[in-house]
Design a protein around this motif. Structure first.
Motif, PDB file in Angstrom:
ATOM      1  N   ILE A 189       3.259   9.218   1.980  1.00 58.25           N
ATOM      2  CA  ILE A 189       3.300   8.938   3.420  1.00 58.25           C
ATOM      3  C   ILE A 189       3.490   7.442   3.664  1.00 58.25           C
ATOM      4  CG2 ILE A 189       2.094   9.169   5.617  1.00 58.25           C
ATOM      5  CD1 ILE A 189       2.490  11.872   4.446  1.00 58.25           C
ATOM      6  N   LEU A 190       2.709   6.630   2.964  1.00 58.82           N
ATOM      7  CA  LEU A 190       2.880   5.177   3.077  1.00 58.82           C
ATOM      8  C   LEU A 190       3.680   4.693   1.878  1.00 58.82           C
ATOM      9  CD1 LEU A 190      -0.629   3.913   4.304  1.00 58.82           C
ATOM     10  CD2 LEU A 190       1.318   4.786   5.637  1.00 58.82           C
ATOM     11  N   SER A 246       5.063   8.760  11.562  1.00 54.14           N
ATOM     12  CA  SER A 246       5.519   7.613  10.782  1.00 54.14           C
ATOM     13  C   SER A 246       4.470   7.156   9.784  1.00 54.14           C
ATOM     14  CB  SER A 246       5.893   6.464  11.718  1.00 54.14           C
ATOM     15  OG  SER A 246       4.779   6.121  12.530  1.00 54.14           O
ATOM     16  N   GLY A 247       3.243   7.661   9.914  1.00 51.39           N
ATOM     17  CA  GLY A 247       2.206   7.280   8.950  1.00 51.39           C
ATOM     18  C   GLY A 247       1.185   6.305   9.500  1.00 51.39           C
ATOM     19  N   LYS A 248       1.209   6.070  10.812  1.00 53.36           N
ATOM     20  CA  LYS A 248       0.274   5.103  11.411  1.00 53.36           C
ATOM     21  C   LYS A 248      -1.184   5.498  11.172  1.00 53.36           C
ATOM     22  CE  LYS A 248       1.577   5.520  15.751  1.00 53.36           C
ATOM     23  NZ  LYS A 248       2.507   6.673  15.758  1.00 53.36           N
ATOM     24  N   SER A 249      -1.483   6.782  11.443  1.00 55.21           N
ATOM     25  CA  SER A 249      -2.871   7.224  11.279  1.00 55.21           C
ATOM     26  C   SER A 249      -3.271   7.247   9.808  1.00 55.21           C
ATOM     27  CB  SER A 249      -3.069   8.619  11.888  1.00 55.21           C
ATOM     28  OG  SER A 249      -3.123   8.507  13.291  1.00 55.21           O
ATOM     29  N   THR A 250      -2.314   7.555   8.947  1.00 54.94           N
ATOM     30  CA  THR A 250      -2.598   7.529   7.503  1.00 54.94           C
ATOM     31  C   THR A 250      -3.034   6.126   7.092  1.00 54.94           C
ATOM     32  OG1 THR A 250      -1.007   9.275   7.089  1.00 54.94           O
ATOM     33  CG2 THR A 250      -1.591   7.886   5.214  1.00 54.94           C
ATOM     34  N   LEU A 251      -2.363   5.115   7.659  1.00 55.48           N
ATOM     35  CA  LEU A 251      -2.747   3.735   7.353  1.00 55.48           C
ATOM     36  C   LEU A 251      -4.194   3.494   7.780  1.00 55.48           C
ATOM     37  CD1 LEU A 251      -2.025   0.849   6.476  1.00 55.48           C
ATOM     38  CD2 LEU A 251      -1.183   0.428   8.800  1.00 55.48           C
ATOM     39  N   ALA A 252      -4.544   3.938   8.989  1.00 54.12           N
ATOM     40  CA  ALA A 252      -5.900   3.717   9.495  1.00 54.12           C
ATOM     41  C   ALA A 252      -6.933   4.406   8.601  1.00 54.12           C
ATOM     42  CB  ALA A 252      -6.010   4.252  10.932  1.00 54.12           C
ATOM     43  N   TYR A 253      -6.699   5.683   8.299  1.00 59.43           N
ATOM     44  CA  TYR A 253      -7.675   6.445   7.515  1.00 59.43           C
ATOM     45  C   TYR A 253      -7.747   5.965   6.070  1.00 59.43           C
ATOM     46  CZ  TYR A 253      -8.836   9.720  11.195  1.00 59.43           C
ATOM     47  OH  TYR A 253      -9.325  10.261  12.345  1.00 59.43           O
ATOM     48  N   SER A 254      -6.620   5.478   5.538  1.00 63.02           N
ATOM     49  CA  SER A 254      -6.633   4.980   4.160  1.00 63.02           C
ATOM     50  C   SER A 254      -7.470   3.713   4.050  1.00 63.02           C
ATOM     51  CB  SER A 254      -5.203   4.692   3.683  1.00 63.02           C
ATOM     52  OG  SER A 254      -4.435   5.864   3.744  1.00 63.02           O
ATOM     53  N   LEU A 267       0.829  -1.204   0.000  1.00 63.25           N
ATOM     54  CA  LEU A 267       0.000   0.000   0.000  1.00 63.25           C
ATOM     55  C   LEU A 267       0.875   1.271   0.000  1.00 63.25           C
ATOM     56  CD1 LEU A 267      -3.001   0.918   0.126  1.00 63.25           C
ATOM     57  CD2 LEU A 267      -2.721   1.084   2.606  1.00 63.25           C
ATOM     58  N   HIS A 268       0.671   2.068  -1.046  1.00 66.35           N
ATOM     59  CA  HIS A 268       1.335   3.375  -1.154  1.00 66.35           C
ATOM     60  C   HIS A 268       0.259   4.458  -1.104  1.00 66.35           C
ATOM     61  CE1 HIS A 268       5.464   2.170  -2.556  1.00 66.35           C
ATOM     62  NE2 HIS A 268       4.805   1.026  -2.698  1.00 66.35           N
ATOM     63  N   VAL A 269       0.458   5.454  -0.248  1.00 67.83           N
ATOM     64  CA  VAL A 269      -0.542   6.510  -0.092  1.00 67.83           C
ATOM     65  C   VAL A 269       0.149   7.877  -0.040  1.00 67.83           C
ATOM     66  CG1 VAL A 269      -2.276   7.501   1.469  1.00 67.83           C
ATOM     67  CG2 VAL A 269      -2.200   5.024   1.096  1.00 67.83           C
ATOM     68  N   SER A 270      -0.441   8.829  -0.759  1.00 73.47           N
ATOM     69  CA  SER A 270       0.084  10.203  -0.767  1.00 73.47           C
ATOM     70  C   SER A 270      -0.975  11.168  -0.257  1.00 73.47           C
ATOM     71  CB  SER A 270       0.470  10.624  -2.189  1.00 73.47           C
ATOM     72  OG  SER A 270       1.513   9.818  -2.662  1.00 73.47           O
ATOM     73  N   VAL A 271      -0.513  12.317   0.216  1.00 70.55           N
ATOM     74  CA  VAL A 271      -1.441  13.419   0.506  1.00 70.55           C
ATOM     75  C   VAL A 271      -0.965  14.642  -0.265  1.00 70.55           C
ATOM     76  CG1 VAL A 271      -2.144  12.654   2.798  1.00 70.55           C
ATOM     77  CG2 VAL A 271      -0.136  14.124   2.552  1.00 70.55           C
ATOM     78  N   LEU A 287      -4.491  -2.588  16.175  1.00 66.38           N
ATOM     79  CA  LEU A 287      -4.411  -1.607  17.252  1.00 66.38           C
ATOM     80  C   LEU A 287      -3.208  -0.712  17.004  1.00 66.38           C
ATOM     81  CD1 LEU A 287      -5.378  -0.921  20.275  1.00 66.38           C
ATOM     82  CD2 LEU A 287      -3.530  -2.444  20.956  1.00 66.38           C
ATOM     83  N   ILE A 288      -3.486   0.547  16.686  1.00 73.26           N
ATOM     84  CA  ILE A 288      -2.400   1.492  16.401  1.00 73.26           C
ATOM     85  C   ILE A 288      -2.147   2.317  17.647  1.00 73.26           C
ATOM     86  CG2 ILE A 288      -1.795   3.530  15.053  1.00 73.26           C
ATOM     87  CD1 ILE A 288      -3.435   2.277  12.758  1.00 73.26           C
TER      88      ILE A 288
END
Lengths: 387, 263
Positions: free
Chosen positions: B22-23, B44-52, B9-13, B203-204
């Protein structure tokens, strides 16, 4: 009907105040000629599409009336009085030409009288219905709530008319009034109204205004205070569809110390050329020490092509204030609200509905008349069905 | 038995300076019955992972898949993902003025189940769920999260988790800002949920504290947008003792080496 001016009841004394030079508070006068025909460039007229007033500003006399139906709790009376009697009773004169024309052309006034110390358990209901937009109707209503009385007054506008009203509300010392006005007109109606509320010493007024229908609705609600300790909450909800012009003008004139005003108007707009105007004026006079005021207007723009004007004004002439502030927001749906609701499985259209209902329920839930609450919730639902 | 697979998973903002990644290739498989803890430093991008995973529109997935029992949820809308069985307990739950908790929960439950819950048992269920997280049933009449304290918002998230009972729950720093009593209440709720045996938890967290109350089957270290290490419970103890420095430095060194190799 005969005049029933109660000579023994204390008539609220005229306020002796210096005139303050500002567009926010023109010189009140019953004389139509002191209020010139506006060009549309004046501060108090610049948002109003004058042509769509269907000639009201020319002031052609007319005998047409709305059809009145009323439900009055025991002790409450509804009578006709002369213009002169109305002027003697209700002290605040018209602040603009439309107000002066309504008083001049109505051919007398209707007095709704709640005697002193009467506590009305049931709401006073006035249903005012028009038959046709071709009928020009002038109206002058005086609502008098006696000392320590308590009442809820519902004025329910429906149907169609070209209607201009001057409404004076005198709330005596220690009295409590809820004034609920529904502007639930047919699509072609034109409605202009000036509502002048005088709040007695330690009196409490809550005014609710709901504007849903009409081609053009322009109301001005002006509040001043006969003595210290008075409190006014002015709440409004409006929903403008394509082509509708809805204008609410509020003026809290703090004419006495330790008084309170709180204004909260919420509107939604949808469709091409839906236009809403909210003007929130507050004047804190020199005498008005330790007063508290807050005004807020929130607009939810549901589609492209709609326009919301929102103008708060605060003029302060004293240094001693308990609190004064204002806020205005105009925006689209909050994406965070939708995301949160959708993340719980709620589909987008349902989530939007919930958010709009929530937006308005904040005000609707405060009305003390359950059937009106239900009707308004249903009306919002109907409006949303058109999105 | 259900499976949630996160693949490359690759994610940008969007930022003022253009898209920022970010990911950077997250791979993780969670089976029902498992509790995975993801730990990492701030940013580190933990929340980005959750929201993505939940589908927040701010995050742009540029590569990869998130498969729920083989179906790529990235192709679904936010509400469809929730109805497919995903739940995100948010770090900052949103206030929705004028919408009562009762109305919100009933609408959500109806959407998830595809039919309205039976009125009589539902009110009991809601009151019980609120009481289990020590919220007064009077909360049902309040606007969603409006005027709730930080701890009340988090407990409200856990009440929703129990009532909606999804296949997989992603908990984004649900422990942050909680005092010890609230932390126990929240942990008990998560344990009741995972204790059903056929539910998965991601669990993040930033802190090891919550792992004293929730026993993870796997602990992952998350650094600079991807997993840097995977282990068992002992990895959390090691992080507690020595922090993230080792992993942050290793990633920076790898990044420098990569840049050098590319140059």
């Amino acid at each position: 009907m005969t005049a029933t001016v109660n000579e023994t009841a204390p008539v609220t004394e005229a306020l002796e105040l210096d005139h303050v030079e500002s567009h926010l508070h023109p010189q009140p006068s019953y004389d139509v000629d002191t209020h010139p025909v506006p060009t549309g460039r004046e501060e108090i007229w610049r948002f109003t599409p004058l042509k769509r007033l269907r000639g009201l500003l020319q002031g052609e006399p007319s005998d047409a009336r709305l059809n009145w139906e009323q439900k009055l709790p025991e002790g409450v009376t509804l009578t006709e009085i002369s213009t002169a009697e109305a002027q003697a009773l209700a002290v605040s004169a018209p602040l603009d030409r439309l107000g002066a024309l309504a008083a001049a052309n109505a051919g007398g006034a209707v007095l709704l009288d709640v005697p002193s110390e009467l506590v009305a358990d049931e709401p006073i209901r006035l249903v005012l219905r028009g038959d046709s937009v071709d009928d020009v109707v002038w109206s002058h209503l005086v609502v008098r709530v006696g000392t320590h009385a308590k009442a809820t007054v519902l004025i329910d506008h429906a149907g169609s008319a070209t209607y201009d009203a001057f409404t004076q509300v005198v709330v005596a010392d220690g009295a409590q009034l809820d004034l609920v006005t529904l502007n639930d007109w047919a699509d072609d109606a034109v409605h202009a109204e000036q509502i002048n509320i005088r709040v007695g010493r330690d009196a409490t007024v809550r005014a609710f205004e709901f504007t849903l229908g009409g081609d053009l609705v322009r109301t001005s609600t002006n509040v001043d205070y006969a003595g210290p300790g008075g409190s006014a909450d002015l709440y409004g909800v409006y929903f403008a569809d394509a082509g509708q012009h809805i204008e609410h003008r509020l003026f809290a004139d703090h004419t006495a110390p330790r008084t309170r005003s709180n204004v909260l108007y919420k509107g939604a707009l949808q469709g091409q050329d839906a236009h809403t105007v909210w003007i929130g004026n507050v004047l804190i006079r020199k005498v008005a020490e330790a007063i508290e005021t807050f005004e807020q207007n929130d607009n939810l723009v549901l589609t492209d092509g709609a326009r919301a004007d929102s103008v708060p004004n605060l003029e302060i002439e004293t240094g001693d204030i308990a609190g004064a502030g204002h806020a205005s927001t105009t925006g689209r749906f909050d994406d965070q609200h939708l995301f949160y609701l959708q993340s719980r499985g709620i589909a987008e259209d349902e989530a939007r509905r919930l958010v709009v209902h929530g937006f308005f329920n904040d005000i609707i839930r405060r009305i003390g008349i359950p059937d009106v609450q239900e009707r308004l919730v249903a009306a919002v639902e109907d409006e949303l069905a058109d999105v | 038995m259900a499976t949630l697979e996160i693949k490359n998973l690759h994610v940008s903002v969007d930022t003022e300076d253009g898209a920022k990644e970010i990911l950077r290739g997250v791979n993780l498989t969670i089976n029902s019955g498992e509790v995975h803890a993801i730990m990492g430093p701030n940013g580190s991008g933990k929340s980005t992972l959750a929201y993505s995973i939940a589908g927040h529109p701010k995050y742009d997935v540029t590569e990869g898949e998130v498969l729920l029992d083989g179906q790529n949820v990235l192709e679904l809308s936010v509400d469809e993902r929730a109805r497919a069985g995903l739940f995100l307990a948010m770090q900052y739950p949103v206030e929705v003025p004028g919408v009562s908790v009762a109305n919100f929960l009933r609408t959500a439950k109806t959407a998830i189940d595809g039919e309205a819950p039976k009125l009589r048992t539902w009110i009991k269920d809601v009151n019980a769920a609120l009481e289990r997280v020590t919220l007064d049933p009077a909360f049902a009449q309040r606007s969603v999260n409006e005027g709730f304290s930080g701890g009340e918002k988090k407990r409200h998230e856990i009440a929703q988790l129990e009532l909606l009972n999804p296949k997989f729950a992603v908990l984004d720093e649900t422990d942050s800002g909680l005092d010890i009593d609230a932390l126990k209440v929240v942990s008990d709720g998560v344990n009741r949920y995972s204790g059903q045996g056929d539910r998965g938890v991601l669990l993040i967290t930033h802190y090891t504290r919550i792992l004293r109350y929730i026993q993870p089957d796997f602990v992952h270290v998350f650094v600079a947008g991807r997993l840097a290490e995977t282990g068992g419970r002992e990895l959390a103890d090691e992080l507690e003792a020595s922090g993230y420095d080792k992993y942050v430095k290793a990633d920076a060194a790898a990044g420098a080496a990569g840049a050098a190799a590319g140059a």
